[in-house]
Design an enzyme around this catalytic site. Sequence first.
Site, PDB file in Angstrom:
ATOM      1  N   ASP A  31       0.844  -1.196   0.000  1.00 22.24           N
ATOM      2  CA  ASP A  31       0.000   0.000   0.000  1.00 22.24           C
ATOM      3  C   ASP A  31       0.877   1.244   0.000  1.00 22.24           C
ATOM      4  O   ASP A  31       1.652   1.468   0.934  1.00 22.24           O
ATOM      5  CB  ASP A  31      -0.910   0.020   1.226  1.00 22.24           C
ATOM      6  CG  ASP A  31      -2.003  -1.028   1.150  1.00 22.24           C
ATOM      7  OD1 ASP A  31      -2.725  -1.052   0.140  1.00 22.24           O
ATOM      8  OD2 ASP A  31      -2.133  -1.827   2.103  1.00 22.24           O
ATOM      9  N   ASP A 171      -9.801  -6.346  -0.765  1.00 25.30           N
ATOM     10  CA  ASP A 171      -8.819  -5.903   0.227  1.00 25.30           C
ATOM     11  C   ASP A 171      -9.524  -5.270   1.414  1.00 25.30           C
ATOM     12  O   ASP A 171     -10.224  -4.269   1.267  1.00 25.30           O
ATOM     13  CB  ASP A 171      -7.872  -4.888  -0.423  1.00 25.30           C
ATOM     14  CG  ASP A 171      -6.838  -4.319   0.541  1.00 25.30           C
ATOM     15  OD1 ASP A 171      -6.780  -4.767   1.704  1.00 25.30           O
ATOM     16  OD2 ASP A 171      -6.085  -3.425   0.121  1.00 25.30           O
TER      17      ASP A 171
END
Length: 217
Positions: A31, A171
């Site tokens: 991320d 996610d």
Amino acid sequence: MKVAPSLLSADFMHLAKEIESVSNADFLHVDVMDGHYVPNLTMGPVILENVTQMSQVPLDVHLMVENASFFVELFAPLNPQIISIHAENEKHPHRVLQLIKSSGITPGIVLNPHTHEESIKYLLESVGLVLLMSVNPGFGGQKFLDLVLEKCLKVKELIKRYNPSCLLEVDGGVNDKNIFELQQAGVDVVVSGSYIFESKDRKLAIEGLQNVRQPLA
């Protein structure tokens, strides 16, 4: 089911050991946050370069940023397998997706939980992956939003119609309690952070998600 442990939940003081502990994963999910699109800052290209030296597991890079093309040019030389951008904040998403593809990387498009799935219909032919956020982006450890299960079904139908080879990824809040429902909804890849990195045996936790079984009644 393919599994991508989220490095956002790893202990960065012992990153090499953390990465080795999930070496049976299909991807490592990275991320990248810029503090503008989401209220958090995470790793940059220097850390990611170190990750590539620690592991042969393909990288799945999720850009939670403004000015995604700038970040694509930063990260593309590190040869991740996937780079995904958010549909919500790109004025010219097709242009950025083409930039990713021209770098030899699979382009992905991301939808936040409350963004309508129809908004990506005309981008599906340009991507190899659709990532649905099942939490609000920015921080790990959040609870899975059940509304995303219905959204998975709708996006899967769009994928079948416009780009059958495209993968569907989810996610946020993924664990052994909801993995079967996600598989039934057509999900191909799951990102899991807290569940995997808080497990005593991380490799076993990954295997449990990879080999989905219907829960006992």
